[in-house]
Scaffold this motif. Sequence first.
Motif, PDB file in Angstrom:
ATOM      1  N   THR A  47       0.861  -1.183   0.000  1.00 18.85           N
ATOM      2  CA  THR A  47       0.000   0.000   0.000  1.00 18.85           C
ATOM      3  C   THR A  47       0.899   1.235   0.000  1.00 18.85           C
ATOM      4  O   THR A  47       1.794   1.349   0.840  1.00 18.85           O
ATOM      5  N   ARG A  49       0.801   5.354   0.052  1.00 18.76           N
ATOM      6  CA  ARG A  49       0.019   6.579   0.294  1.00 18.76           C
ATOM      7  C   ARG A  49       0.880   7.791  -0.032  1.00 18.76           C
ATOM      8  O   ARG A  49       1.981   7.941   0.503  1.00 18.76           O
ATOM      9  N   ALA A  90       0.728  10.627   7.477  1.00 17.17           N
ATOM     10  CA  ALA A  90       0.068   9.528   6.763  1.00 17.17           C
ATOM     11  C   ALA A  90      -1.383   9.380   7.175  1.00 17.17           C
ATOM     12  O   ALA A  90      -2.092   8.530   6.635  1.00 17.17           O
ATOM     13  N   ASP A  97     -12.839   9.605   2.990  1.00 17.98           N
ATOM     14  CA  ASP A  97     -12.222   8.572   2.155  1.00 17.98           C
ATOM     15  C   ASP A  97     -13.189   8.085   1.082  1.00 17.98           C
ATOM     16  O   ASP A  97     -14.330   7.726   1.373  1.00 17.98           O
ATOM     17  N   ALA A 132      -4.662  12.844   0.043  1.00 16.23           N
ATOM     18  CA  ALA A 132      -3.863  11.616   0.065  1.00 16.23           C
ATOM     19  C   ALA A 132      -4.415  10.653  -0.971  1.00 16.23           C
ATOM     20  O   ALA A 132      -5.597  10.308  -0.947  1.00 16.23           O
ATOM     21  N   THR A 134      -4.032   6.873  -2.164  1.00 15.52           N
ATOM     22  CA  THR A 134      -3.524   5.611  -1.639  1.00 15.52           C
ATOM     23  C   THR A 134      -3.830   4.505  -2.633  1.00 15.52           C
ATOM     24  O   THR A 134      -4.981   4.358  -3.060  1.00 15.52           O
ATOM     25  N   SER A 154       6.089  10.241   1.219  1.00 17.97           N
ATOM     26  CA  SER A 154       5.180   9.164   0.844  1.00 17.97           C
ATOM     27  C   SER A 154       5.377   7.997   1.801  1.00 17.97           C
ATOM     28  O   SER A 154       6.443   7.841   2.402  1.00 17.97           O
ATOM     29  N   VAL A 162      -5.361   0.098   2.071  1.00 11.89           N
ATOM     30  CA  VAL A 162      -5.735   1.328   1.377  1.00 11.89           C
ATOM     31  C   VAL A 162      -6.698   2.175   2.201  1.00 11.89           C
ATOM     32  O   VAL A 162      -6.611   3.405   2.191  1.00 11.89           O
TER      33      VAL A 162
END
Length: 403
Positions: A47, A49, A90, A97, A132, A134, A154, A162
């Motif tokens: 993953t 991001r 992060a 989302d 962000a 991801t 990153s 995710v």
Amino acid sequence: MAVAALLMLATAAASPPPTKWVGSWASSQQTPEAQNTLPADDLTDTTLRQVVRLSLGGGRVRILVSNAFGAEPLRIDRVHIARAIAADSARIDPLSDRAVTFDGMSGVTVPAGASYWSDPVAFDAAPLSVAAMTMYLPQAPSGQTSHPASRATSYLVHGDRVADADLRDAKTVEHWFQLAGVSVEAAGDARAVVTFGDSITDGHGATTNGNDRWPDRLAARLQADPATRAVAVLNHGIGGNRLLNIGLGPSALARLDRDILAQPGVKYLILLEGINDIGTLTRDAPATSAQHDALVARMIGAYRQIVTRARAAGIRAYGATILPDGASGYYHPDDLSEADRQAVNRWIRAPGNFDAVIDFDAVMRDPADPRRMRADYDSGDGLHPSPAGYRAMADAIPLELFK
């Protein structure tokens, strides 16, 4: 007839205003150098991001993933976009989302050498906000496509995470991978300016996660003026880039189509490129006068090519003069190199060669020694500005050019 006309007017008034897709953030793609290439294990079952600052806002977004320098098709299983809690974190806001789809599917296989836009996704993208992106990669790319000098952190973790609100145990790198752009659905008068150049546009000397490159400051100025709030800024600088030859990343002429002409909603171009062409001519050994003359002629030819292609696409081309580098310990320019810079700048300033001139040289040079950058604007290497220097560059750009 009068009733019909009134009905038509009422229908028109009730219709939503026209919208268009315009780039809000972008980065130039290249093959990363050896020291900036991740081990394959780092991008296998991973993953990733990546945090970016948008310039223009909108209610729907599209994401451009890239396999431009891949040797084989690239599989990306899932992509999400969310509001980042901060530029240096992060963490995301889980309520913001959103899953991103490609042709209605959760993943996409991007052919080698290609890039791929996602479907539109409803997302509240505020101007100058940090977002962000991801993505989950089941297998490492066969040939990484990257923007090594992200000046943004990153985050990488193994497994499909995710949708995680935070990636606490992530490995951190200051590069972007397989991510080329974010566009927003904006009002019909929205438009973008591409800032096209080398490490001075890419932001060498800027602050990591600070978003204080000169294109960042320009974006903030445009948003602060009601007359230019519909203008996005797309940073297409590559460190070490040259007009004529491969340096770090493809030459300016080689990447013109992808990084300028193909950008959504582009209306303006600011071209600041050439110091690496001048510097590399004599970095390792002196050059003859004839070689210097030939370089200047070829650089001007490249400028003409870019301006001609931009104008043909309806893009206004603004020429930025090349900054002084007399104190550079990397290029240690001699008198002939300085003469090259002056000759190129004279051509840039000449009426008609560009649609307007942004005289960064005049802003950044030391009045007591015009071959050198002002000390208070110098990052310390005599070649790249500091954050204060980048601010001065952006503040010197007339906003009337975008109205």
